[in-house]
Design an enzyme around this catalytic site. Structure first.
Site, PDB file in Angstrom:
ATOM      1  N   CYS B  17       0.821  -1.129   0.291  1.00  0.00           N
ATOM      2  CA  CYS B  17      -0.075   0.122   0.255  1.00  0.00           C
ATOM      3  C   CYS B  17       0.811   1.429   0.243  1.00  0.00           C
ATOM      4  O   CYS B  17       0.721   2.279  -0.153  1.00  0.00           O
ATOM      5  CB  CYS B  17      -0.736  -0.298   0.500  1.00  0.00           C
ATOM      6  SG  CYS B  17       0.333   0.163   2.624  1.00  0.00           S
ATOM      7  N   CYS B  20       4.734   1.752   3.803  1.00  0.00           N
ATOM      8  CA  CYS B  20       6.185   1.165   4.490  1.00  0.00           C
ATOM      9  C   CYS B  20       6.759   2.552   4.313  1.00  0.00           C
ATOM     10  O   CYS B  20       7.641   2.931   4.849  1.00  0.00           O
ATOM     11  CB  CYS B  20       7.119  -0.202   3.798  1.00  0.00           C
ATOM     12  SG  CYS B  20       5.839  -1.343   4.507  1.00  0.00           S
ATOM     13  N   CYS B 124       3.890  -7.334   4.720  1.00  0.00           N
ATOM     14  CA  CYS B 124       3.839  -7.983   3.155  1.00  0.00           C
ATOM     15  C   CYS B 124       5.174  -9.116   2.404  1.00  0.00           C
ATOM     16  O   CYS B 124       4.736  -9.748   1.995  1.00  0.00           O
ATOM     17  CB  CYS B 124       3.042  -7.583   2.156  1.00  0.00           C
ATOM     18  SG  CYS B 124       1.577  -5.960   2.563  1.00  0.00           S
ATOM     19  N   CYS B 162       3.607  -3.125   9.863  1.00  0.00           N
ATOM     20  CA  CYS B 162       2.601  -3.178   8.950  1.00  0.00           C
ATOM     21  C   CYS B 162       2.902  -1.025   9.434  1.00  0.00           C
ATOM     22  O   CYS B 162       1.019  -1.155   9.861  1.00  0.00           O
ATOM     23  CB  CYS B 162       1.614  -3.628   9.347  1.00  0.00           C
ATOM     24  SG  CYS B 162       0.329  -3.701   7.641  1.00  0.00           S
ATOM     25  N   HIS B 202       4.726  -7.917  25.478  1.00  0.00           N
ATOM     26  CA  HIS B 202       4.419  -7.511  26.472  1.00  0.00           C
ATOM     27  C   HIS B 202       4.881  -7.780  28.212  1.00  0.00           C
ATOM     28  O   HIS B 202       5.117  -7.253  28.885  1.00  0.00           O
ATOM     29  CB  HIS B 202       3.669  -9.051  26.796  1.00  0.00           C
ATOM     30  CG  HIS B 202       2.796  -9.651  27.904  1.00  0.00           C
ATOM     31  ND1 HIS B 202       1.522  -8.608  27.961  1.00  0.00           N
ATOM     32  CD2 HIS B 202       3.083 -10.891  28.433  1.00  0.00           C
ATOM     33  CE1 HIS B 202       1.281  -9.597  29.470  1.00  0.00           C
ATOM     34  NE2 HIS B 202       1.777 -10.464  29.425  1.00  0.00           N
ATOM     35  N   CYS B 205       5.517  -3.527  27.843  1.00  0.00           N
ATOM     36  CA  CYS B 205       4.651  -2.607  28.404  1.00  0.00           C
ATOM     37  C   CYS B 205       4.078  -1.881  29.115  1.00  0.00           C
ATOM     38  O   CYS B 205       4.367  -2.825  30.499  1.00  0.00           O
ATOM     39  CB  CYS B 205       3.060  -4.036  27.814  1.00  0.00           C
ATOM     40  SG  CYS B 205       1.612  -2.813  27.126  1.00  0.00           S
ATOM     41  N   CYS B 225      -5.624  -3.504  31.030  1.00  0.00           N
ATOM     42  CA  CYS B 225      -4.605  -3.828  30.225  1.00  0.00           C
ATOM     43  C   CYS B 225      -5.247  -4.720  28.978  1.00  0.00           C
ATOM     44  O   CYS B 225      -6.377  -4.812  29.270  1.00  0.00           O
ATOM     45  CB  CYS B 225      -4.289  -5.663  30.870  1.00  0.00           C
ATOM     46  SG  CYS B 225      -3.358  -7.348  29.392  1.00  0.00           S
ATOM     47  N   CYS B 231      -5.438  -8.017  22.276  1.00  0.00           N
ATOM     48  CA  CYS B 231      -4.382  -7.863  22.191  1.00  0.00           C
ATOM     49  C   CYS B 231      -2.940  -8.919  21.963  1.00  0.00           C
ATOM     50  O   CYS B 231      -3.374  -9.784  22.822  1.00  0.00           O
ATOM     51  CB  CYS B 231      -3.953  -6.987  23.434  1.00  0.00           C
ATOM     52  SG  CYS B 231      -2.002  -6.553  23.284  1.00  0.00           S
ATOM     53  N   CYS B 240       8.225  -1.510  19.630  1.00  0.00           N
ATOM     54  CA  CYS B 240       7.377  -0.482  19.959  1.00  0.00           C
ATOM     55  C   CYS B 240       6.807   0.274  21.330  1.00  0.00           C
ATOM     56  O   CYS B 240       7.059   1.334  21.470  1.00  0.00           O
ATOM     57  CB  CYS B 240       5.611  -0.453  19.819  1.00  0.00           C
ATOM     58  SG  CYS B 240       5.428  -1.398  17.611  1.00  0.00           S
ATOM     59  N   CYS B 252       0.383   1.635  19.072  1.00  0.00           N
ATOM     60  CA  CYS B 252      -1.474   1.389  19.232  1.00  0.00           C
ATOM     61  C   CYS B 252      -1.841   0.829  21.363  1.00  0.00           C
ATOM     62  O   CYS B 252      -2.374   2.051  21.603  1.00  0.00           O
ATOM     63  CB  CYS B 252      -1.306   0.224  18.815  1.00  0.00           C
ATOM     64  SG  CYS B 252      -0.712   0.096  16.367  1.00  0.00           S
ATOM     65  N   CYS B 259      -2.674  -4.381  20.798  1.00  0.00           N
ATOM     66  CA  CYS B 259      -1.374  -4.294  19.596  1.00  0.00           C
ATOM     67  C   CYS B 259      -1.697  -5.433  18.801  1.00  0.00           C
ATOM     68  O   CYS B 259      -2.204  -6.922  18.641  1.00  0.00           O
ATOM     69  CB  CYS B 259      -0.357  -5.384  20.687  1.00  0.00           C
ATOM     70  SG  CYS B 259       1.041  -5.854  19.173  1.00  0.00           S
ATOM     71  N   CYS B 262       1.268  -6.812  14.687  1.00  0.00           N
ATOM     72  CA  CYS B 262       1.483  -6.941  12.637  1.00  0.00           C
ATOM     73  C   CYS B 262       3.306  -6.781  12.401  1.00  0.00           C
ATOM     74  O   CYS B 262       3.577  -6.882  11.507  1.00  0.00           O
ATOM     75  CB  CYS B 262       0.941  -5.164  12.762  1.00  0.00           C
ATOM     76  SG  CYS B 262       2.062  -3.860  12.783  1.00  0.00           S
TER      77      CYS B 262
END
Lengths: 518, 292
Positions: B17, B20, B124, B162, B202, B205, B225, B231, B240, B252, B259, B262
């Protein structure tokens, strides 16, 4: 007679091929086709309805937020909560989509379109102190010029000094568009492919620290739009003034409206929106929109499914051997007619309503250029409409940001129904965007998207009407067939997004039926 | 002129798409100007010869770069998007020359044969991603799998996500320029750089204390949570939670949404539906051992 095939047509989103037949220096026939098939709607079938707003974002990495918005509108409708969106949720959705508009418009003008007008190589002779231009000069001095060379040669008209200024703005615009994404991330979780726009509202909550950070970044972006983007588009318009008479399409414009100003009206056709919805006919007449008037023709598309279906009943049966087919893009029609969508269409709708601040800004720009409203049906009209829209949206965002109420709700409660239907209409940066969902047994039974570039880049229909881009190309004078600037500038002025347009459709088969040139 | 070494690179966009590419534009340090124009590391410049979204040329001048304009065994191939393989590659082309459709599948193989290394950017390209989601209408496959099928032996580094975080891509390129190809200890079993994909979401987090205390959100946006809301943090290897997104603004889970996992090969079908809690039994299937 000469056929020009441009494949890939770069500096757009996705994979596009354009073929034009030039005779006597004029485009006699034009055809566009996408060259990628993924099958998004087929992939959505059978999945959980809540997943639609996450998966449809992945249709397009440039305007995922617009798909999240349209999808959540469709789910609001299907879940029966469209009249209960809390103000915070509505404002956050507007802010997130607004960031997407600014990012997309700035990126389009500077990083996709500008290289058709601006000669970056003028920086080789730079002897000033600007850090960005010094860096570009060093880059040119090293001699490895990808991705800025090879390019088409010829029609670069600015003085070396203006070329250097606009190149400096190209680099500054990289920061401005990044800031727009950072703003989006504050309330959207991440970008591209944000996390938070949900049926009922938004999942991120406003707090004073987030509002403060957003405000700081927004004021820098507003300054960029006011002191760089809008003046630079006017500078291009003055030097390339002949392009005010080039690239008009069907001169018929559709907008679904963008940015809800209230949260109670369930009907997207009559909701009060910052950028108003409506249709402007080729005679300049304004009409209210009626979603029942939308159909998709497949007369020249490689589909065996019935033509002229409404999207809520849309079908997609590929047939690469279909007689008369030459494209895998469907052709949406409004009241049976080709219709352009996008920032220019939104501007024409607002202008015909006399909506402020748009009308005042457009009139003053036209006055500065010594042009009348007819000049808007053009390459330059599309660029100007985009820049003016970026300004209007950015200014409105400052008001929305300050209207947020920390501690108050952001999302309505909902339950996923076993059976339901929904429609979501909004404006993506590139134009009118509609999602239609049907839920059966608690999962997606049918999902259809009618996206901006399908409206603009679709092929001929049963009545032989070309799509708006084809119409814009036909009749265009091409000075140098080896460097067809006019063709490239017209196609890019629409800001095509092929990832969106060919989400359902195939590309070329080996037996592609192509017209031959005598 | 100072002696600067040029590192040619080709960026193919395939069944994806462009997200990236847009994500890489968001890189902060180094900036995107540093990546495209400057010496990315002292004395070394990445010469991006082909990238459909930003390159100046269209049509023939663009395609010519892919056909003969590149040094043999002397460039980096960057692939964004999955490879559509159905019907002889008819579902996706990178361009056309003299009436010949240049399929994504064919060009990936051609260019990979002579590349120094391949970077598969995004989920992808790394694993198939959403285009390969059931029923996989275009026969979309990961870059690594089509190279293996064709017997092409070239180092592949996967940078899924993603989209992927810009640091994951830019940092990997900087690593290539400074230290050469990553060694076996630098990558996990899925070819991902451990420096970015070495720890479970996790583990780091900020809502982990809520999980341990049994405090679970019942609707996206609520505190607690997000495990009950689907998640995938306990099954997802990415940094992340500590790196955060878009210059550290948010991520996210921070924004009240689960989450999606992705960066994993199970995205999307193995993690379907996105907002349903994953069962203990299914959880076992997703156990991917991580090198520490």
């Amino acid at each position: 007679m000469k056929k020009i095939v441009i494949d890939p047509l770069t500096r757009i989103e996705g994979h596009l091929k354009v073929e034009v037949v030039v005779d006597g220096g004029e485009v006699k026939e034009a055809r566009c086709s996408g060259t990628l098939f993924r099958g998004w709607e087929i992939i959505l079938k059978g999945r959980h309805p809540l997943d639609a707003q996450r998966i449809t974002q992945r249709v397009c990495g440039v305007c995922p937020t617009a798909h999240a918005t349209a999808s959540s509108f469709a789910l609001d409708d299907a879940f029966g909560v469209a009249d209960r969106i809390p103000d915070n949720g509505r404002l956050l959705r507007n802010l997130i989509l607004g960031c997407n508009y600014i990012q997309s418009h700035v990126l389009h003008f500077y990083h996709l379109a500008a290289l058709d007008f601006v000669d970056v190589t003028a920086v080789a002779d730079y002897d000033g102190e600007d850090d960005d231009l010094q860096a570009v000069k060093a880059f040119i001095g090293r001699g490895a010029l990808g991705p800025f060379v090879p390019r088409h040669e010829g029609d670069y008209r600015f003085s070396p000094e203006v070329n250097r200024t606009l190149t400096a703005h190209y680099v500054q615009a990289l920061r401005a568009r990044r800031l727009a994404h950072e703003m989006l991330c504050i309330f959207g979780g991440k970008m591209p492919h944000s996390a938070t726009i949900m049926p009922g509202g938004n999942s991120e909550v406003p707090t004073m620290d987030k509002i403060s950070t957003f405000l700081g970044k927004l004021s820098e972006v507003q300054n960029f739009i006011d002191t760089r983007y809008v003046p630079d588009v006017l500078a291009v318009a003055k030097v390339y003034s002949d392009h005010a008479g080039v690239g008009g399409g069907c001169n018929r414009y559709l907008a679904y409206g963008s940015f809800d100003l209230k949260g109670e009206n369930v009907d997207p056709a009559t909701r009060e929106r910052l950028l108003p919805q409506g249709l402007v006919t080729a005679d300049g007449e304004f009409q209210k929109i009626d979603a029942a008037q939308i159909t998709e023709s497949v007369a020249s598309s490689w589909f065996s499914s019935p033509s002229k279906l409404h999207p809520s009943e849309g079908e997609t049966e590929p047939d690469p051997h279909k007689e008369g087919g030459y494209s895998w893009i469907k052709s949406p029609r409004y009241d049976g007619k080709s219709t352009e969508v996008g920032p220019l269409a939104r501007a024409m709708v607002a202008y015909s309503l006399g909506a402020e601040p748009l009308k005042g800004i457009v009139d003053s720009a036209l006055g500065e250029l010594g042009a009348g409203p007819d000049a808007l049906h053009s390459v330059l009209g599309r660029h100007a409409a985009r820049a003016i829209e970026a300004k209007i949206v950015a200014d409105a965002m400052a008001d929305w940001l300050l209207a947020l109420k920390p501690g108050e709700p952001v999302c309505a409660d909902w339950a996923v129904p076993d059976e339901a239907e929904g429609m979501g209409l909004t404006g993506a940066p590139r134009g009118a965007l509609g999602h239609w969902i049907q839920i059966k047994d608690g999962v997606i039974d049918r999902y259809q998207l009618v996206v901006p570039t399908t409206w603009n880049a679709g092929p001929r229909d049963e009545e032989g009407q070309p799509g708006p881009i084809e119409q814009a190309l036909e009749g265009t004078k091409v000075k140098d067939a080896d460097n067809p600037f006019e063709v490239l500038r017209i196609v890019r002025s629409f800001d095509p997004c092929l990832a969106c347009a060919v989400h359902v459709v195939n590309a070329h088969g080996s037996d592609i039926r192509r017209f031959r040139v005598a | 002129m100072i002696d600067v070494q040029e590192y040619p690179a080709v960026w193919l966009q395939m069944s994806g798409c462009s997200g990236c590419s847009v994500s890489v534009l968001n890189t902060v340090a180094p900036s995107i100007r540093n990546v495209l124009v400057d010496e990315l590391v002292p004395g070394k410049h990445v010469n991006l010869r082909f990238h459909p979204t930003i390159m100046a040329g269209s049509g023939e001048p663009a395609v010519d770069v892919l056909l003969g304009g590149l040094p043999q065994k002397g460039y980096l191939l960057i692939c964004e998007g999955a490879v559509p393989t159905k019907d002889g590659g008819a579902y996706g082309g990178v361009g056309e020359l003299d009436g010949k459709h240049l399929s994504m599948h064919e060009k990936t193989l051609d260019l990979a044969r002579d590349a120094l290394a391949v970077l598969a950017v995004g989920t992808c390209a790394s694993f198939g991603g959403i285009p390969s989601g059931r029923p996989n209408p275009s026969g979309a496959k990961s870059v690594q799998s089509v190279l293996e099928e064709a017997g092409i032996d070239v180092p592949v580094v996967n940078i899924p996500g993603c989209p992927p975080h810009p640091d994951w891509f830019v940092g990997t390129v900087v690593g290539l320029l400074l230290r050469g190809l990553p060694g076996p200890d630098d990558l996990d079993e899925l070819g991902r750089p451990l420096v970015y994909y070495g720890k479970l979401v996790h583990e780091n987090c900020p809502r982990r204390a809520d999980f341990d205390a049994g405090k679970f959100a019942q609707h996206p946006g609520q505190p607690g949570c997000l495990y009950e809301l689907g998640c995938k943090g306990p099954m997802t290897y990415a940094d992340c939670p500590t790196r955060q997104w878009n210059d550290g603004q948010n991520w996210c889970v921070g924004a009240g949404n689960p989450c999606l996992g992705c960066v994993e090969p199970f995205f999307p079908d193995g993690f379907d539906p996105m907002y349903k809690k994953i069962s203990e039994e299914r959880l076992k299937r997703f156990a991917v051992s991580s090198k520490e």
